[in-house]
Design a protein around this motif. Structure first.
Motif, PDB file in Angstrom:
ATOM      1  N   ARG A   1      -4.093  14.435   7.271  1.00 47.71           N
ATOM      2  CA  ARG A   1      -4.057  12.981   7.305  1.00 47.71           C
ATOM      3  C   ARG A   1      -4.552  12.477   5.956  1.00 47.71           C
ATOM      4  NH1 ARG A   1      -9.108  10.662  10.960  1.00 47.71           N
ATOM      5  NH2 ARG A   1     -10.802  11.666   9.791  1.00 47.71           N
ATOM      6  N   GLY A   2      -4.132  11.282   5.563  1.00 48.49           N
ATOM      7  CA  GLY A   2      -4.534  10.768   4.260  1.00 48.49           C
ATOM      8  C   GLY A   2      -4.538   9.255   4.228  1.00 48.49           C
ATOM      9  N   TYR A   3      -5.343   8.716   3.305  1.00 50.40           N
ATOM     10  CA  TYR A   3      -5.488   7.264   3.188  1.00 50.40           C
ATOM     11  C   TYR A   3      -5.789   6.928   1.736  1.00 50.40           C
ATOM     12  CZ  TYR A   3      -7.828   2.701   3.355  1.00 50.40           C
ATOM     13  OH  TYR A   3      -8.215   1.415   3.111  1.00 50.40           O
ATOM     14  N   ALA A   4      -5.230   5.797   1.255  1.00 47.40           N
ATOM     15  CA  ALA A   4      -5.508   5.320  -0.094  1.00 47.40           C
ATOM     16  C   ALA A   4      -5.889   3.844  -0.046  1.00 47.40           C
ATOM     17  CB  ALA A   4      -4.288   5.507  -0.991  1.00 47.40           C
ATOM     18  N   ARG A   5      -6.854   3.461  -0.891  1.00 50.78           N
ATOM     19  CA  ARG A   5      -7.241   2.057  -1.028  1.00 50.78           C
ATOM     20  C   ARG A   5      -6.964   1.624  -2.458  1.00 50.78           C
ATOM     21  NH1 ARG A   5     -13.292   1.367  -0.170  1.00 50.78           N
ATOM     22  NH2 ARG A   5     -13.345   1.865  -2.391  1.00 50.78           N
ATOM     23  N   PHE A   6      -6.355   0.479  -2.615  1.00 49.50           N
ATOM     24  CA  PHE A   6      -6.006   0.037  -3.955  1.00 49.50           C
ATOM     25  C   PHE A   6      -6.295  -1.451  -4.128  1.00 49.50           C
ATOM     26  CE2 PHE A   6      -2.299  -0.546  -1.300  1.00 49.50           C
ATOM     27  CZ  PHE A   6      -1.744  -1.750  -1.719  1.00 49.50           C
ATOM     28  N   ASP A   7      -6.474  -1.840  -5.404  1.00 49.80           N
ATOM     29  CA  ASP A   7      -6.684  -3.232  -5.774  1.00 49.80           C
ATOM     30  C   ASP A   7      -5.331  -3.808  -6.179  1.00 49.80           C
ATOM     31  OD1 ASP A   7      -7.114  -5.519  -7.627  1.00 49.80           O
ATOM     32  OD2 ASP A   7      -9.235  -5.089  -7.300  1.00 49.80           O
ATOM     33  N   HIS A   8      -4.820  -4.751  -5.393  1.00 47.77           N
ATOM     34  CA  HIS A   8      -3.477  -5.275  -5.627  1.00 47.77           C
ATOM     35  C   HIS A   8      -3.341  -5.887  -7.015  1.00 47.77           C
ATOM     36  CE1 HIS A   8      -0.230  -8.323  -5.433  1.00 47.77           C
ATOM     37  NE2 HIS A   8       0.382  -7.380  -4.726  1.00 47.77           N
ATOM     38  N   ASP A   9      -4.316  -6.687  -7.428  1.00 48.09           N
ATOM     39  CA  ASP A   9      -4.227  -7.358  -8.733  1.00 48.09           C
ATOM     40  C   ASP A   9      -4.237  -6.346  -9.879  1.00 48.09           C
ATOM     41  OD1 ASP A   9      -4.138  -9.801  -7.456  1.00 48.09           O
ATOM     42  OD2 ASP A   9      -6.305 -10.161  -7.641  1.00 48.09           O
ATOM     43  N   LEU A  10      -5.119  -5.355  -9.787  1.00 45.58           N
ATOM     44  CA  LEU A  10      -5.158  -4.331 -10.828  1.00 45.58           C
ATOM     45  C   LEU A  10      -3.868  -3.516 -10.852  1.00 45.58           C
ATOM     46  CD1 LEU A  10      -8.812  -2.914 -10.643  1.00 45.58           C
ATOM     47  CD2 LEU A  10      -7.834  -4.473 -12.346  1.00 45.58           C
ATOM     48  N   LEU A  11      -3.280  -3.286  -9.673  1.00 45.90           N
ATOM     49  CA  LEU A  11      -2.044  -2.524  -9.596  1.00 45.90           C
ATOM     50  C   LEU A  11      -0.896  -3.294 -10.242  1.00 45.90           C
ATOM     51  CD1 LEU A  11      -0.841   0.123  -8.447  1.00 45.90           C
ATOM     52  CD2 LEU A  11      -0.214  -1.195  -6.403  1.00 45.90           C
ATOM     53  N   VAL A  12      -0.816  -4.594  -9.985  1.00 49.90           N
ATOM     54  CA  VAL A  12       0.232  -5.426 -10.595  1.00 49.90           C
ATOM     55  C   VAL A  12       0.069  -5.449 -12.112  1.00 49.90           C
ATOM     56  CG1 VAL A  12       1.088  -7.789 -10.827  1.00 49.90           C
ATOM     57  CG2 VAL A  12       0.577  -6.863  -8.559  1.00 49.90           C
ATOM     58  N   LYS A  13      -1.167  -5.599 -12.567  1.00 48.71           N
ATOM     59  CA  LYS A  13      -1.421  -5.620 -14.004  1.00 48.71           C
ATOM     60  C   LYS A  13      -1.032  -4.294 -14.650  1.00 48.71           C
ATOM     61  CE  LYS A  13      -5.043  -6.394 -17.447  1.00 48.71           C
ATOM     62  NZ  LYS A  13      -6.487  -6.688 -17.664  1.00 48.71           N
ATOM     63  N   ALA A  14      -1.381  -3.184 -13.988  1.00 48.16           N
ATOM     64  CA  ALA A  14      -1.031  -1.865 -14.518  1.00 48.16           C
ATOM     65  C   ALA A  14       0.480  -1.695 -14.599  1.00 48.16           C
ATOM     66  CB  ALA A  14      -1.645  -0.776 -13.646  1.00 48.16           C
ATOM     67  N   ALA A  15       1.193  -2.175 -13.572  1.00 53.62           N
ATOM     68  CA  ALA A  15       2.647  -2.065 -13.568  1.00 53.62           C
ATOM     69  C   ALA A  15       3.259  -2.889 -14.693  1.00 53.62           C
ATOM     70  CB  ALA A  15       3.192  -2.512 -12.212  1.00 53.62           C
ATOM     71  N   GLU A  16       2.726  -4.081 -14.923  1.00 53.51           N
ATOM     72  CA  GLU A  16       3.238  -4.942 -16.003  1.00 53.51           C
ATOM     73  C   GLU A  16       3.020  -4.312 -17.368  1.00 53.51           C
ATOM     74  OE1 GLU A  16       2.497  -9.279 -13.831  1.00 53.51           O
ATOM     75  OE2 GLU A  16       1.071  -8.515 -15.315  1.00 53.51           O
ATOM     76  N   GLU A  17       1.957  -3.521 -17.490  1.00 58.02           N
ATOM     77  CA  GLU A  17       1.642  -2.869 -18.764  1.00 58.02           C
ATOM     78  C   GLU A  17       2.229  -1.474 -18.855  1.00 58.02           C
ATOM     79  OE1 GLU A  17      -2.579  -2.996 -18.883  1.00 58.02           O
ATOM     80  OE2 GLU A  17      -2.690  -5.164 -19.265  1.00 58.02           O
TER      81      GLU A  17
END
Length: 338
Positions: free
Chosen positions: A109-125
């Protein structure tokens, strides 16, 4: 006789197989005797798709968690006892927490937690590589053999490294055994399906110590690691190991995740010239260990009556498992003594 049938028979003969080839959601142990190397190959299909699709993760997060699940399966499946292998990352990156539980001998089993704003910023960069999503922090690998036993844990720093790179460092620091890991996660769409499905593959190889030594399940306790061999200026890598890891380096991600390429075919493609010996596959499955009884026990013994009253909404306590999303409901007054 068809060409496919002939090819399969030739493959099984070359590998010394007296069984059908393995399918998805299995781990296949193998040895490269002439190269003094051992390893494991994992192919994940429906089990991984269940884990990743349940939470509707953004694709970069799903791929990173998928890699963590594959790596945990490669290591956890080597446990020679009933217990748990737990991999956990805690970092300052967009994906700030990953937890994967391997419940030996076959549950994942597995689980991930992420920061949506940081993820969007990372994708844009354009910063969506696994190491960039993890950022800085640490990765802990823990073996829990159950009640009344000591936990064993090893910790490795994460400094923008991929999980493959971290695994290499971990094994050299802990077991002092040269190790190479390859991981790949991808989406495939089957004809007639309404959505793509996640699948993955991974291979781990280790150089066999000349006089035996640790196994993949032998994890040290907390503390600093030291690897005398790597600090020795006269250390020379064995020729067999050089050949084994060089061949593995030719493997691309598509081959690792290819739904039509079994572990046996993959290993034969890589090592048919030197010889590869495969062993019986072990089945893996997505399985959560949560239960109403466990959560009820936690609520009864870890919280006061006042705490439970504050948790209640509209007269009931709801607890949702982060792994499988199952919701459990309790009456806050059911814990009161009769």
């Amino acid at each position: 006789m068809t060409d496919t049938t002939t090819m399969t028979e030739n493959l099984m003969s070359a590998l010394g197989l007296d069984r059908p080839e393995s399918v998805d959601d299995t781990v296949v142990p193998f040895t490269l005797d002439r190269l003094d190397t051992r390893g494991r190959s994992v192919r994940l299909g429906a089990a991984l798709d269940t884990i990743l699709s349940r939470h509707n993760y953004p694709a970069p997060v799903a791929r990173l968690l998928g890699e963590a699940v594959v790596l945990s399966a490669l290591i956890g499946s080597s446990l020679k006892f009933d217990g748990r292998f737990i991999m956990q990352t805690q970092t300052d990156g967009p994906v700030n927490l990953i937890v994967v539980d391997f419940d030996a001998p076959d549950g994942m089993r597995g689980y991930a937690r992420f920061d949506h704003d940081l993820l969007v910023k990372a994708a844009e960069e354009g910063r969506t590589r696994p190491g960039e999503l993890l950022g800085n922090g640490h990765l802990a690998m823990t073996i829990d053999q159950g009640p009344h036993t000591e936990r064993y844990q090893g910790i490795v720093a994460l400094n923008g490294n991929s999980l493959e790179e971290v695994a290499h460092t971990y094994f050299m620091q802990s077991e002092q055994i040269p190790t190479v890991v390859r991981l790949a996660v991808a989406e495939f769409t089957k004809k007639g399906d309404h959505r793509p499905h996640w699948r993955a593959g991974g291979v781990l190889i280790q150089h066999l110590p000349e006089h035996g030594g640790a196994t993949m399940a032998d994890l040290p306790g907390d503390g600093d690691f030291d690897n005398p061999a790597m600090k020795d200026p006269d250390f020379v890598e064995a020729d067999g190991w050089t050949e084994a890891r060089t061949m593995l380096a030719t493997l691309d991600d598509l081959e690792l995740a290819d739904p039509d390429l079994t572990s046996e075919r993959l290993l034969f493609r890589l090592y048919h010239e030197t010889g590869v010996r495969v062993f019986a596959p072990m089945t893996l499955e997505e399985r959560c260990t949560c239960s109403a009884d466990r959560i009820e026990d936690m609520l009864a013994n870890s919280f006061t009556a006042e705490d439970r009253e504050e948790m209640a909404v509209d007269g009931e306590i709801e607890v949702v498992c982060e792994f499988c999303s199952t919701a459990y409901h309790f009456n806050p007054h059911q814990f009161e003594p009769n």
